[in-house]
Design a protein around this motif. Structure first.
Motif, PDB file in Angstrom:
ATOM      1  N   LYS A  15       0.832  -1.244   0.018  1.00  0.00           N
ATOM      2  CA  LYS A  15      -0.077  -0.123   0.011  1.00  0.00           C
ATOM      3  C   LYS A  15       0.939   1.183   0.096  1.00  0.00           C
ATOM      4  CE  LYS A  15      -4.041  -2.257   2.229  1.00  0.00           C
ATOM      5  NZ  LYS A  15      -4.973  -2.081   3.406  1.00  0.00           N
ATOM      6  N   ARG A  16       1.844   1.191   0.829  1.00  0.00           N
ATOM      7  CA  ARG A  16       2.868   2.319   0.747  1.00  0.00           C
ATOM      8  C   ARG A  16       3.495   2.530  -0.748  1.00  0.00           C
ATOM      9  NH1 ARG A  16       4.734  -0.380   5.452  1.00  0.00           N
ATOM     10  NH2 ARG A  16       3.683   0.406   7.229  1.00  0.00           N
ATOM     11  N   VAL A  17       3.892   1.424  -1.257  1.00  0.00           N
ATOM     12  CA  VAL A  17       4.380   1.444  -2.423  1.00  0.00           C
ATOM     13  C   VAL A  17       3.285   2.229  -3.561  1.00  0.00           C
ATOM     14  CG1 VAL A  17       4.931   0.364  -4.859  1.00  0.00           C
ATOM     15  CG2 VAL A  17       5.941  -0.495  -2.314  1.00  0.00           C
ATOM     16  N   ALA A  18       2.173   1.512  -3.448  1.00  0.00           N
ATOM     17  CA  ALA A  18       1.151   2.265  -4.287  1.00  0.00           C
ATOM     18  C   ALA A  18       1.029   3.790  -4.146  1.00  0.00           C
ATOM     19  CB  ALA A  18      -0.268   1.482  -4.043  1.00  0.00           C
ATOM     20  N   ARG A  19       0.855   4.227  -2.737  1.00  0.00           N
ATOM     21  CA  ARG A  19       0.859   5.523  -2.569  1.00  0.00           C
ATOM     22  C   ARG A  19       2.096   6.407  -3.205  1.00  0.00           C
ATOM     23  NH1 ARG A  19      -0.352   5.127   2.435  1.00  0.00           N
ATOM     24  NH2 ARG A  19       1.639   5.561   3.204  1.00  0.00           N
ATOM     25  N   ALA A  20       3.198   5.911  -2.895  1.00  0.00           N
ATOM     26  CA  ALA A  20       4.223   6.622  -3.243  1.00  0.00           C
ATOM     27  C   ALA A  20       4.374   6.750  -5.015  1.00  0.00           C
ATOM     28  CB  ALA A  20       5.690   5.888  -3.059  1.00  0.00           C
ATOM     29  N   LYS A  22       1.783   6.748  -6.958  1.00  0.00           N
ATOM     30  CA  LYS A  22       0.780   7.536  -7.407  1.00  0.00           C
ATOM     31  C   LYS A  22       1.278   9.087  -7.235  1.00  0.00           C
ATOM     32  CE  LYS A  22      -2.772   4.348  -6.505  1.00  0.00           C
ATOM     33  NZ  LYS A  22      -4.134   3.823  -5.790  1.00  0.00           N
ATOM     34  N   ARG A  23       1.868   9.095  -6.142  1.00  0.00           N
ATOM     35  CA  ARG A  23       2.402  10.533  -5.829  1.00  0.00           C
ATOM     36  C   ARG A  23       3.494  11.243  -6.828  1.00  0.00           C
ATOM     37  NH1 ARG A  23       3.855   9.886  -0.504  1.00  0.00           N
ATOM     38  NH2 ARG A  23       6.082   9.390  -0.906  1.00  0.00           N
ATOM     39  N   ARG A  24       4.160  10.247  -7.492  1.00  0.00           N
ATOM     40  CA  ARG A  24       4.836  10.498  -8.628  1.00  0.00           C
ATOM     41  C   ARG A  24       4.230  10.442  -9.930  1.00  0.00           C
ATOM     42  NH1 ARG A  24      10.151  12.481  -7.580  1.00  0.00           N
ATOM     43  NH2 ARG A  24      10.930  11.292  -9.507  1.00  0.00           N
ATOM     44  N   THR A  27       1.748   5.104 -13.466  1.00  0.00           N
ATOM     45  CA  THR A  27       1.003   3.887 -13.404  1.00  0.00           C
ATOM     46  C   THR A  27       1.820   2.654 -12.918  1.00  0.00           C
ATOM     47  OG1 THR A  27       1.619   3.527 -15.459  1.00  0.00           O
ATOM     48  CG2 THR A  27      -0.300   4.865 -15.140  1.00  0.00           C
ATOM     49  N   GLN A  28       1.323   1.619 -12.651  1.00  0.00           N
ATOM     50  CA  GLN A  28       2.037   0.516 -12.189  1.00  0.00           C
ATOM     51  C   GLN A  28       2.981  -0.068 -13.743  1.00  0.00           C
ATOM     52  OE1 GLN A  28      -1.166  -2.333 -11.574  1.00  0.00           O
ATOM     53  NE2 GLN A  28      -1.060  -1.893  -9.292  1.00  0.00           N
ATOM     54  N   GLN A  29       2.615   0.041 -14.754  1.00  0.00           N
ATOM     55  CA  GLN A  29       3.262   0.062 -16.114  1.00  0.00           C
ATOM     56  C   GLN A  29       4.316   0.864 -16.262  1.00  0.00           C
ATOM     57  OE1 GLN A  29       2.999  -2.496 -18.112  1.00  0.00           O
ATOM     58  NE2 GLN A  29       5.041  -1.792 -19.175  1.00  0.00           N
ATOM     59  N   GLY A  30       4.002   2.293 -15.781  1.00  0.00           N
ATOM     60  CA  GLY A  30       5.265   3.350 -15.690  1.00  0.00           C
ATOM     61  C   GLY A  30       6.245   3.020 -14.619  1.00  0.00           C
ATOM     62  N   ARG A  39       4.835  -5.452 -14.420  1.00  0.00           N
ATOM     63  CA  ARG A  39       3.561  -4.781 -14.089  1.00  0.00           C
ATOM     64  C   ARG A  39       2.608  -5.679 -13.284  1.00  0.00           C
ATOM     65  NH1 ARG A  39      -1.396  -4.519 -13.723  1.00  0.00           N
ATOM     66  NH2 ARG A  39      -1.683  -6.245 -14.916  1.00  0.00           N
ATOM     67  N   SER A  40       2.466  -6.910 -13.688  1.00  0.00           N
ATOM     68  CA  SER A  40       1.862  -7.797 -12.731  1.00  0.00           C
ATOM     69  C   SER A  40       2.401  -8.180 -11.442  1.00  0.00           C
ATOM     70  CB  SER A  40       1.663  -9.282 -13.640  1.00  0.00           C
ATOM     71  OG  SER A  40       2.878  -9.880 -13.833  1.00  0.00           O
ATOM     72  N   HIS A  41       3.839  -8.253 -11.385  1.00  0.00           N
ATOM     73  CA  HIS A  41       4.433  -8.392 -10.002  1.00  0.00           C
ATOM     74  C   HIS A  41       4.088  -7.155  -9.189  1.00  0.00           C
ATOM     75  CE1 HIS A  41       7.649 -10.040  -7.631  1.00  0.00           C
ATOM     76  NE2 HIS A  41       7.859  -9.100  -7.169  1.00  0.00           N
TER      77      HIS A  41
END
Length: 400
Positions: A15-20, A22-24, A27-30, A39-41
């Motif tokens: 969850k912290r990875v996702a928040r950081a 998005k803050r940057r 996308t997951q692909q990016g 991206r799946s990992h």
């Protein structure tokens, strides 16, 4: 064994990875394009279906320009004096650091240097046992009194002891998630080491500081610094074997975390050769724990960092019990934590939990504040609604 329910777990690394991310504005692909992970990992880690390994966290931290400690959620603070006591020495350590450039103002006379040398040795023993609270209580006064002796007398031994005390404070700060303080401690320790007239002491401080650089996402720089240090060893002088071997072992781990298998195993083999030539079972003048047993667990650790978990399990199984038990509690617990995440990755949740419980028995304060241990415990907790008594007790003590 009795089973009980637990409340919803605390925020995960994913969850912290996702928040950081998005803050940057990624996308997951990016994020995938900036790391070596699919991206799946990334999606599975963010959703809590895969464990965030240290190598993954390091790669993401580098890509997102954040500290690993931020993604891990460090420092892990408590809500009461009792649950937060491991952090109570941090303000005192910061104040002690402020006196680095001049003799501190002491409330009374400083203890004799011999007495302070005993205290520094006590600090080393506390570090070997990973007794964070007791180490934090000891260090601030010792640092200030040693600073008084060093600045007033310019005695090389006083500078050496002052450097050792700052190293102990740096290690404690790093383990608790205060990377800025740890880096400052190690920088001052290196300055004091240069005044100790021991040519190898500054190299060992780089060996310690490399882990702080890792937290900053500077893995490649850390490996290069360690390699440069190996070129500065004064062969034939006291401590050359231990210092050289320790530098190669740390370079092996960090190269493994970078995914550089060839370089990782080359450094590991160099360390093993150095140990074999030494002809002595244990070298620890610089508190590196350099020994055949430590080399064995580093072999499993290199395989773990490279993601070769079958090889890690094979190497772990080949370590004699007496060799493992001969290690300092800090090192033994670290190995058990490493193997817990290996077993978890391979779906052996029972063995993963057993290793974590054993690590806590060996070094409770270290295990409860270790990011990998907490990540594994959180994942085990998150994967099931009903928890075993062992797991419930562990996550309660970790306050997850």
């Amino acid at each position: 064994m009795a089973e009980q329910e637990l409340p919803t777990p605390s925020e995960s690394v994913g969850k912290r990875v996702a928040r950081a991310r998005k803050r940057r504005g990624l996308t997951q692909q990016g994020l995938s394009q900036r790391t070596n992970y699919a991206r799946s990992h990334i999606a599975q880690v963010e959703a809590g279906h895969k464990v965030a390994t240290p190598a993954f966290v390091a790669a993401v931290a580098d890509a997102l320009k954040v500290e690993m400690s931020e993604l891990y959620g460090q420092p892990y603070r408590g809500d009461t004096p009792s649950t937060d006591r491991v952090h109570r020495s941090i303000p005192d350590l910061r104040r002690a650091l402020a006196w680095s450039d001049l003799p501190p103002e002491l409330e009374g006379p400083a203890r004799p240097l011999e007495a302070l040398a005993v205290e520094v040795e006590n600090a080393k023993q506390l570090r070997r046992r990973a007794w964070h609270v007791q180490l934090g209580d000891l260090l601030p006064a010792v640092m200030e009194e040693l600073g008084h002796h060093a600045h007033e007398t310019d005695d090389p031994r006083a500078w050496r002891l002052l450097s050792d005390a700052h190293c102990a404070a740096g290690e404690l700060s790093r383990r608790l998630g205060y990377s800025d303080l740890a880096d400052s401690m190690f920088r001052e320790a290196a300055r004091f080491a240069s005044l100790s007239r021991d040519p190898h002491l500054p190299l060992i401080i780089t060996w310690r500081r490399a882990l702080v650089l890792m937290n900053h996402g500077a893995l490649a720089a850390a490996v290069r610094l360690l390699e440069r240090c190996t070129e500065r060893i004064e062969e034939g002088s006291p401590g050359d074997v231990e210092v050289s071997g320790a530098l190669h072992l740390r370079a092996a781990i960090l190269a493994g975390r970078l995914g550089d298998a060839s370089n990782a195993w080359e450094h590991f083999e160099r360390a093993a050769e150095i140990s074999a030539r030494a002809g002595r079972p244990h070298l620890d003048d610089y508190s590196t724990y350099f020994s055949p047993a430590n080399i064995l667990i580093h072999g499993a650790a290199v395989a773990t960092e490279l993601g070769d978990h079958d090889e890690a399990v094979r190497r772990d199984a080949a370590i004699p019990a007496n060799a493992l038990n001969s290690l300092a509690r800090e090192r033994r617990a670290h190995h058990l934590i490493d193997m817990s995440r290996v077993h978890l990755d391979q779906g052996r949740t029972g063995q993963a939990l057993a290793r974590l419980v054993e690590a806590e028995r060996v070094a409770p304060q270290m295990t409860r504040y270790h990011p990998s241990a907490r990540t594994v415990a959180t994942h085990l907790q998150d994967r099931r609604r009903i928890l075993s008594e062992d797991l419930r007790g562990l996550v309660a003590r970790m306050r997850l």
